[in-house]
Design an enzyme around this catalytic site. Structure first.
Site, short mmCIF file in Angstrom:
data_model
loop_
_atom_site.label_atom_id
_atom_site.label_comp_id
_atom_site.label_asym_id
_atom_site.label_seq_id
_atom_site.Cartn_x
_atom_site.Cartn_y
_atom_site.Cartn_z
N HIS A 186 39.04 57.33 -17.73
CA HIS A 186 40.65 57.07 -17.84
C HIS A 186 41.31 57.80 -17.06
CE1 HIS A 186 40.54 60.19 -20.96
NE2 HIS A 186 41.56 60.49 -20.53
N CYS A 487 32.32 43.33 -5.45
CA CYS A 487 33.08 44.12 -6.28
C CYS A 487 32.99 45.41 -6.19
CB CYS A 487 32.88 43.36 -7.64
SG CYS A 487 31.38 43.56 -8.39
#
Length: 545
Positions: A186, A487
């Site tokens: 995060h 991706c």
């Protein structure tokens, strides 16, 4: 601090900054340092503390950048989980004090997350933040905010939870250094969103003293002492949020060639953000993370087919009729999933991963495929289902048989191992499409653990060997008329996106926040320039031999 010391970690963003170190250290808050609950209903006090934390987070979410708001949503799901209150109540019935009961309930969750390892373990910092906030609330104290010394600085911390990241001011925080974290954690998302150069996972940086002048090089992933006479970097302007786009918007090259721009997502809020920022569809839906973000995992039990169906339909409804390339449960390594029986291994990156875990639990595989097929029929989405971590066509063929029985119309291969890449032609008969997962392809090609911050300098997405494999996959797939998309970190980097286009790739999938920059970089690009850049990059292979 050793004046010659260098502290290595995963570099996030770009640029070199110089400034004084300022530490963010929270005081220890646990059952021993927390006053006992007020007279009356101790369980009621715990409930009130958890509700107070939920209110705090909701307030901090308001106005936060989209990526940070999505992370706070994850914290909200954790603090609102009724299991926390139930566990605390059970401990209080055994005679445990309210504060100790609450702390023990959080600690149990934290221990479970850390035991699972990988990206799940990285979420333990969010739980520690919630525990800190809840116990502080129970004690009537306020949470210690991020430091604000009144001058530009480099902020150091063990980690910075999403709820505290709202206070990060890019005009004052020149750079970030954390002892924990990785490229996928995060804190990396936060640093990218705010445009703050960072080095994460630099565990040895705990030696740095407050006030020491540092030089942080995000491109190289290194922090080191700066000369005392070095000029402090000028503050960076606060980056603007990407503007919403009127609808699905490709990148258009100078000759009119369209490059499909898709989004990588792991939660409902990510899908919403992708739609707002002009993604033409979803190029990677990480189903295991979607299920987790919705709070649908209970212990070691697999989510039922019906639970999955409802979850997928909700995601599809966020972008009605759009293309959704959905990856089957990708367990193992940094993505542990207890219900697939994947536990700790000596070498998890090369262990029971992806399709290997799925084929070992065929009923779970069948349930997921049937749930996806039914969700497509009910929603009108354009469903593409990819099979992760393939090494042999035999694995794909078995999944193909089950997918046909389940009613899945478009099944494709996710090629992210050298074995899969170099024998791509052998996967085409059973593939409606090919998706290239560059994060793992880089990891396995260069033989590095992508979660190891010390090896970050070797995570070379433009390594000629990696580019050569991408080119091979594209060429054999193009001959067979099978579409290819890319991706991962390669697609989100505007410079690397040029190389991919030059290799023949016409579909790129990336984090929603990267769509605008990649679109801007590619729009108006001359195809011959991209092809020349790709050939130059491939031509450097001789330097590695």
């Amino acid at each position: 601090m050793d004046e010659q010391a260098q502290y290595f970690g995963a570099g996030i963003g770009e640029g070199i900054v110089t400034g004084p170190a300022v530490w963010f250290r929270r005081p220890r808050v646990d059952a021993q340092t927390t006053a006992e609950a007020r007279e009356g209903d101790g369980l009621g006090d715990i409930r009130e503390a958890l509700e107070h934390v939920s209110t705090q987070l909701t307030a901090r979410r308001t106005g936060a950048p989209a990526a940070i708001a999505a992370l706070i949503d994850g914290q909200l799901a954790l603090v609102n989980d009724p299991t926390l209150l139930e566990e605390a109540a059970a401990r209080m019935r055994e005679g445990t004090s309210p504060a100790a009961a609450l702390a023990a309930s959080f600690n149990e969750f934290i221990d479970e997350f850390e035991a699972l390892g990988g990206i799940v373990a990285e979420r333990a910092v969010e739980l520690r933040d919630l525990k800190h906030r809840a116990l502080a609330s129970l004690n009537g104290d306020r949470v210690i905010p991020l430091p604000n010394p009144g001058h530009p600085h480099i902020l150091l911390a063990r980690d910075i939870p999403p709820s505290a990241a709202v206070d990060l001011d890019p005009e004052q925080v020149l750079g970030l250094v954390t002892l924990e974290g990785s490229q996928t954690s995060h804190i990396a998302i936060i640093a990218n969103e705010l445009g703050i150069p960072a080095v994460v996972g630099a565990a040895r940086a705990r030696e740095v003293r407050d006030g020491a002048k540092l030089r942080l090089d995000a491109s190289e992933g290194v922090v080191e002492p700066a000369p005392e006479d070095a000029r402090v970097s000028a503050p960076r302007p606060r980056p603007r949020e990407p503007e919403p786009v009127g609808g699905p918007t490709p990148a258009v090259l100078a000759d009119g060639t369209e490059i499909e721009l898709l989004a990588n997502v792991a939660s409902m809020s990510h899908v919403t953000r992708a739609r707002e920022l002009g993604a033409q569809g979803i190029g990677l839906l990480r189903t295991e993370l979607l299920i987790q973000s919705e709070g649908l995992l209970t212990g070691d039990a697999a989510p039922s087919r019906e639970v999955q169906r409802v979850c997928y339909e909700r995601a599809f409804a966020e972008m009605p009729g759009a293309k959704f390339l959905v990856r089957l449960f990708d367990a193992g390594s940094d993505k542990p999933l207890p219900f697939l029986g994947v536990r700790g291994e000596m070498n998890p990156a090369l262990g029971v991963r992806g399709v290997r875990a799925l084929l070992a639990r065929e009923q779970i595989l069948r349930d997921q495929l049937e749930a996806l097929a039914e969700a497509e029929r009910n929603s009108g989405a354009e469903l593409w289902v990819s099979v992760p971590m393939l090494s042999t066509p035999v694995e794909l063929h078995r999944v193909r048989e089950i997918a046909d029985e389940a009613g899945v119309r478009r099944l494709g291969s996710m090629l992210e191992t050298p074995a899969g890449a170099l024998t791509a032609q052998d996967f085409l008969a059973d593939s409606a499409f090919i998706s290239i997962g560059t994060n793992d392809l880089v990891q396995h090609t260069i033989a590095i653990d992508r979660t190891n911050a010390d090896l970050h300098p070797l995570q070379l997405h433009d390594h000629p060997a990696v580019l050569a494999m991408i080119q091979h996959i594209q060429e054999v797939s193009d001959e067979a008329g099978v579409p290819v998309s890319v991706c991962g970190e390669s697609a989100r980097n505007p410079e690397l996106a040029i190389l991919l286009v030059g290799l023949g790739i016409r579909s790129l999938s990336m984090a929603p926040s990267a769509l605008a920059k990649v679109r801007e970089q590619l729009t108006g690009l001359r195809l011959e320039d991209a092809e020349a850049a790709a050939q130059r990059a491939l031509g450097t292979l001789a330097n590695f031999l």
